[in-house]
Design an enzyme around this catalytic site. Structure first.
Site, short mmCIF file in Angstrom:
data_model
loop_
_atom_site.label_atom_id
_atom_site.label_comp_id
_atom_site.label_asym_id
_atom_site.label_seq_id
_atom_site.Cartn_x
_atom_site.Cartn_y
_atom_site.Cartn_z
CE LYS A 191 -7.41 -14.62 -34.62
NZ LYS A 191 -8.52 -15.54 -33.89
CB SER A 389 -9.99 -18.33 -33.16
OG SER A 389 -9.47 -17.53 -34.43
#
Length: 592
Positions: A191, A389
């Site tokens: 991430k 996402s």
């Protein structure tokens, strides 16, 4: 007396300005009425659809009605409009071919380029021809135009063919010079969205995933150009290593990258030869705008709604109140999906998702709305350039998911990023703080200091719970175990072709195929696709720009000044208005 004269003058000025505004609105209304009642375009036999690749390409097109006033041209062509026009050109017997004029197209979305290219390949199945011409093809334009039967180039022109590169920008040290820092909590080693403001280079995990999808996109481009130009992928790779951007046009012909060189005024004779008409006969041409007004004879049967969800996912729209299509506002999309669920005329819904993500809270609310919609009618997702996402969060509950081969998706993970000005205020500006509080964490999140260890532990726990929820939503929607999702999560970004292999998507296909699948799931014999949202009219855009509330003119100037750096700068500017907990794609990547 002076005050009296001043107030009277101000009143008169106000009346004059009001009169001018009313007059402008009157003209706008008349022109808008005329435009809305425009007749369907009649297509002459032997017509050519001229597709000019000049503007930006977004999911849906917008106009810039005051561009002529300030000298700018920020018209954006809609991917939906271009593909619709190509389909109409294929089905209309009076249209004999497509002429593509590459004139500085400004888009770097591989998925959009691939979608248009696939539509052009489908057009050629009808036996009709495609010719392209340019004074100089960018790499994106060349990739798209390589589908043509003839690629024509100005004798002094070049083509872009050099491969792909991703160059993320990092602002940590710049911000530190001003005493501004970001504090970060995240889940998922891949991430990497916050790295641009919390690091000074790519992490190894992020480098791994960026390398994978940039290489994957290039392989798709090589394969497609190879099939159209009958050049091996090894040769095309070798040409890229030689940097063909500065190669002589005759060498490009020798390497079969183009077919002929000629000047722009000579192209019309090539087209006339294709049409088998005399050199002194005019060519009936149809622009993209004309094609949109050509009658579509397929609008029969039951309705399949196509809902466009593109842009950042936000809790509130703080960008342009007159143009909500620029972002996905959580509560607005939930309301829209509820209306679609209750609309008996809509038999199935296709969500066209093109989003890098955003607010984790808004993504969860939209996920809930999708599940309620799916309980009443089939829901199919068609992914555009991004569905990552939060963009994947709102997609994972669908009955079926299609992606483009070059869609960037996955990125299952979340983070919290908090802007801290304490060093700026204390060390740079000399501002001092004191405090009185009733409880231990009463000043949690204050900007006068950084989070302490205990507060960071609280944040980490909260972020962890959000990640667990996201992972569970994916597991339920994709009929996988949480353990299986964890193996492909951790914020890892996947290309569409790779996402298919790990079951994040069900198929590689276009928006048309998604509509077809939705109709199949709804058991419809005859159907048509209907876009759900009505884009802002051109005069609404004009009013928004003229009002000064939209900030569109300032944004135009910022974009013109900073170029490709504009998106990261806009991101930093918007951090204060963002939800603090984000499910967002890494960076704003520029892939050259």
């Amino acid at each position: 007396m002076k005050d009296f004269i001043k107030y009277v003058g101000a009143t008169i000025t106000g009346i004059v300005m009001l009169s001018v505004i009313v007059g402008i609105l009157g003209v706008i209304s008349l022109v808008g009425l005329a435009a809305s009642t425009a007749s369907t375009v009649q297509v002459k036999d032997g017509s050519v659809f001229t597709l000019v690749l000049k503007n930006n390409i977004d999911e849906r097109g917008t106009d810039n009605p005051i561009g002529f006033l300030n000298g700018s041209d920020t018209t954006i062509d809609g991917l939906n409009d271009i593909i619709s026009a190509i389909h109409k050109a294929k089905d209309n017997e009076n249209i004999k071919g497509i002429y593509i004029q590459a004139d500085g197209m400004a888009t770097d979305s591989p998925a959009s380029l691939h979608a248009i290219r696939e539509a052009l390949l489908d057009f050629k199945k009808s036996g009709k021809w495609i010719i392209s011409y340019s004074d100089g093809y960018s790499q994106s334009e060349y990739y798209l135009c390589s589908v043509a039967d003839q690629i024509l180039l100005n004798p002094q022109g070049q083509i872009g063919w050099h491969g792909l590169a991703a160059e993320p920008v990092f602002y940590k040290d710049l911000l530190a010079k001003f005493g501004v820092k970001f504090e970060l909590c995240k889940v998922g080693k891949y991430k990497s969205a916050p790295e641009q403001v919390t690091a000074d280079g790519m992490s190894e995990a992020n480098r791994e995933q960026v390398t994978a999808y940039v290489t994957g996109i290039w392989k798709v481009m090589l394969k497609d150009v190879s099939a159209s130009r009958k050049i091996s992928t090894d040769s095309l790779n070798a040409y890229a290593d030689r940097f063909m951007d500065l190669a002589d046009a005759q060498e490009l012909i020798k390497l079969r990258l183009i077919d002929k060189t000629m000047y722009a005024d000579e192209v019309k004779n090539v087209i006339k030869k294709r049409l088998d008409i005399d050199t002194d006969t005019d060519i009936p041409q149809l622009s993209l705008g004309d094609m949109l007004n050509v009658e579509d004879k397929k609008n029969r049967g039951d309705k399949v709604a196509v809902y466009y969800a593109y842009g950042d996912i936000v809790d509130e729209d703080n960008s342009n109140p007159m143009n909500p299509q620029t972002c996905i506002v959580g509560k607005d999309m939930c309301k829209d999906l509820e209306e679609l669920a209750d609309d008996d005329d809509v038999k199935a819904v296709v969500l066209r998702v093109n989003s890098p993500g955003g607010s984790a809270y808004a993504s969860e609310q939209i996920w809930h709305a999708v599940t309620k919609l799916k309980a009443k009618k089939p829901v199919v997702v068609s992914m555009g350039g991004y569905a990552a996402s939060g963009g994947y969060y709102i997609s994972c509950a669908a009955n079926y998911i299609y992606s483009d081969p070059t869609t960037i998706t996955g990125s299952i993970g979340i983070f919290g990023m908090f802007l801290n000005y304490s060093e700026l205020m204390k060390d740079k500006l000399g501002i001092k703080f004191d405090e009185v509080k009733t409880n231990k964490h009463a000043n949690f999140g204050t900007r006068s200091r950084f989070f302490n260890a205990e507060e960071m532990a609280i944040l980490d726990k909260y972020i962890g719970k959000g990640y667990e929820l996201f992972r569970k939503r994916v597991a339920d929607g994709r009929k996988m175990s949480v353990a299986q999702v964890e193996q492909i999560a951790q914020g890892r970004v996947w290309l569409g072709n790779d996402a298919l292999k790990i079951h994040l998507v069900d198929g590689i296909g276009s928006l048309d195929e998604a509509v077809k699948k939705a109709a199949q799931l709804a058991k419809l014999d005859e159907y048509y696709a209907s876009e759900y949202q009505t884009p802002s009219s051109w005069y609404e855009t004009l009013l928004a720009s003229a009002s000064g509330n939209s900030g569109s003119y300032l944004d135009e100037q910022m974009q013109a000044t900073f170029g490709e750096l504009y998106e990261p700068l806009r991101y930093i500017k918007q951090v204060e208005n963002m939800s603090k907990i984000q499910a967002r794609l890494p960076y704003f990547l520029t892939i050259r």
